[in-house]
Design a protein around this motif. Structure first.
Motif, PDB file in Angstrom:
ATOM      1  N   LEU A 107       0.805  -1.289   0.071  1.00 48.87           N
ATOM      2  CA  LEU A 107       0.029  -0.062  -0.019  1.00 48.87           C
ATOM      3  C   LEU A 107       0.906   1.259  -0.043  1.00 48.87           C
ATOM      4  O   LEU A 107       1.827   1.443   0.579  1.00 48.87           O
ATOM      5  N   SER A 108       0.508   2.333  -0.796  1.00 49.24           N
ATOM      6  CA  SER A 108       0.998   3.559  -0.765  1.00 49.24           C
ATOM      7  C   SER A 108       0.677   4.267   0.556  1.00 49.24           C
ATOM      8  O   SER A 108      -0.197   4.007   1.158  1.00 49.24           O
ATOM      9  N   PRO A 109       1.448   5.145   1.029  1.00 48.92           N
ATOM     10  CA  PRO A 109       1.488   6.014   2.250  1.00 48.92           C
ATOM     11  C   PRO A 109      -0.141   6.442   2.454  1.00 48.92           C
ATOM     12  O   PRO A 109      -0.453   6.318   3.421  1.00 48.92           O
ATOM     13  N   LEU A 110      -0.593   6.878   1.320  1.00 52.47           N
ATOM     14  CA  LEU A 110      -2.098   7.542   1.322  1.00 52.47           C
ATOM     15  C   LEU A 110      -3.080   6.618   1.586  1.00 52.47           C
ATOM     16  O   LEU A 110      -3.872   6.726   2.719  1.00 52.47           O
ATOM     17  N   TYR A 111      -3.063   5.406   1.092  1.00 54.14           N
ATOM     18  CA  TYR A 111      -3.925   4.362   1.178  1.00 54.14           C
ATOM     19  C   TYR A 111      -3.586   3.530   2.833  1.00 54.14           C
ATOM     20  O   TYR A 111      -4.601   3.263   3.396  1.00 54.14           O
ATOM     21  N   VAL A 112      -2.357   3.439   3.339  1.00 56.62           N
ATOM     22  CA  VAL A 112      -2.215   3.241   4.612  1.00 56.62           C
ATOM     23  C   VAL A 112      -3.052   3.974   5.536  1.00 56.62           C
ATOM     24  O   VAL A 112      -3.543   3.376   6.558  1.00 56.62           O
ATOM     25  N   GLU A 113      -2.860   5.285   5.338  1.00 55.92           N
ATOM     26  CA  GLU A 113      -3.516   6.204   6.478  1.00 55.92           C
ATOM     27  C   GLU A 113      -4.922   6.206   6.291  1.00 55.92           C
ATOM     28  O   GLU A 113      -5.674   5.935   7.484  1.00 55.92           O
ATOM     29  N   VAL A 114      -5.335   5.780   4.901  1.00 57.48           N
ATOM     30  CA  VAL A 114      -7.023   5.676   4.899  1.00 57.48           C
ATOM     31  C   VAL A 114      -7.399   4.388   5.551  1.00 57.48           C
ATOM     32  O   VAL A 114      -8.500   4.215   6.472  1.00 57.48           O
TER      33      VAL A 114
END
Lengths: 232, 94
Positions: free
Chosen positions: A155-162
């Protein structure tokens, strides 16, 4: 008795004892982080709890009910494998209709990360989009206990946070056990941490225990450890 | 209802190719066996074959989708063999 209670799990592959009388428990509202080196048996443990893998011995109880098969775990425990599991021949809308109740189905269908892909098949989505949907449908299923095996995989950092936000949002009503090699995310997300080491579970009181028990190299990531030390 | 829908989704992937091939194969054995009996025998063999190729070999991880909905691998294999035998028997009896 409320909660997911797992006890006396023993698993051997050939002569190698992977799990040796393992104990782990989780109650609704709790996120248990399960850490361990490669090959320590984290995924195997989750699969045994779920019922997808047989063990030499195990005792799993959910809210007072002994679970000894997949069919008994149905509706109580769900397992997210470390690789994608959505059937490639179904549309996302069909998949959601299988997993979610009528009420939660509506909110999932309207979710900003799901809505644009309702007519798509999982193979047409990126790994991150697919993972987010997998986790979202599990969080919105009726299951009270969720076992997440490497949810942050690829997962990209954005998706990790989501995904972390989604898990936190639903964690008040569900008990979640999460394991991932990206330990920083696990530490950030979890309310308690268990280390699987030489076939046994060891509760972690603070992040320096992870160094002392050989999970993290000495001196490494000192900034991160400083940040996460007040873990429990 | 959800269980039926889940099973429909599971078999949708394998039942159409199994049926199609089951209707085609007896054409090559015309005269040796009646057409419907050929369809029945083919289906009994082909449905488990497509199950094996589609789920055990190609996409074994998809089993977790059905596990999460309460169907074990054993139950799914039992249903595959059961459906194959049922359809095959009906074809043989017609």
């Amino acid at each position: 008795m409320n909660g997911l209670h797992v006890d006396s799990v023993r698993k051997q592959f050939g002569n190698r004892q992977i799990l040796n009388d393992v104990f782990i428990s989780c109650i609704p509202g709790e996120i248990v982080g399960l850490l361990g080196r490669n090959g320590s048996g984290k995924s195997t443990l989750l699969k045994i709890i779920f019922g997808a893998v047989q063990a030499q011995n195990k005792f799993v109880r959910v809210d007072g009910v002994v679970i000894n098969s997949l069919s008994k775990a149905n509706g109580l425990i769900q397992y997210l494998p470390n690789d994608g599991f959505l059937p490639l021949h179904l549309s996302i809308k069909d998949i959601i209709s299988c997993f979610c109740s009528t009420e939660s189905c509506r909110s999932v269908l309207q979710n900003q990360f799901v809505n644009p892909f309702l007519k798509h098949q999982p193979g047409q989505l990126s790994g991150g989009e697919r993972r987010a949907i997998e986790i979202l449908i599990m969080l919105n299923s009726g299951a009270k206990y969720l076992l997440f095996d490497e949810p942050f995989n690829e997962l990209s950092p954005l998706y990790v946070e989501v995904i972390k936000t989604m898990i936190r949002l639903h964690s008040s009503k569900k008990g979640i056990i999460v394991t991932d090699h990206n330990y920083e995310h696990v530490l950030d997300l979890s309310s308690s941490i268990i280390l699987l080491d030489h076939g046994n579970t060891k509760p972690i009181k603070n992040c320096h225990d992870l160094v002392a028990l050989g999970y993290l190299p000495e001196g490494a990531n000192s900034e991160m450890l400083k940040h996460h030390t007040p873990l429990l | 209802m959800r269980a039926i829908k889940t099973l429909f989704f599971f078999y949708r992937k394998i039942i159409i190719p199994a049926l199609t091939l089951s209707f085609l194969l007896p054409l090559f054995a015309a005269g040796l066996i009646s057409f419907l009996a050929g369809v029945g025998v083919s289906f009994v063999l082909l449905l488990p074959l497509f199950h094996y190729l589609g789920y055990e070999i190609r996409y074994p991880n998809e089993y977790y989708f059905y596990y999460n909905l309460g169907f074990s691998r054993f139950a799914l294999w039992g249903l595959t063999v059961g459906i194959g035998l049922l359809v095959g028997t009906v074809m043989l009896l017609i």
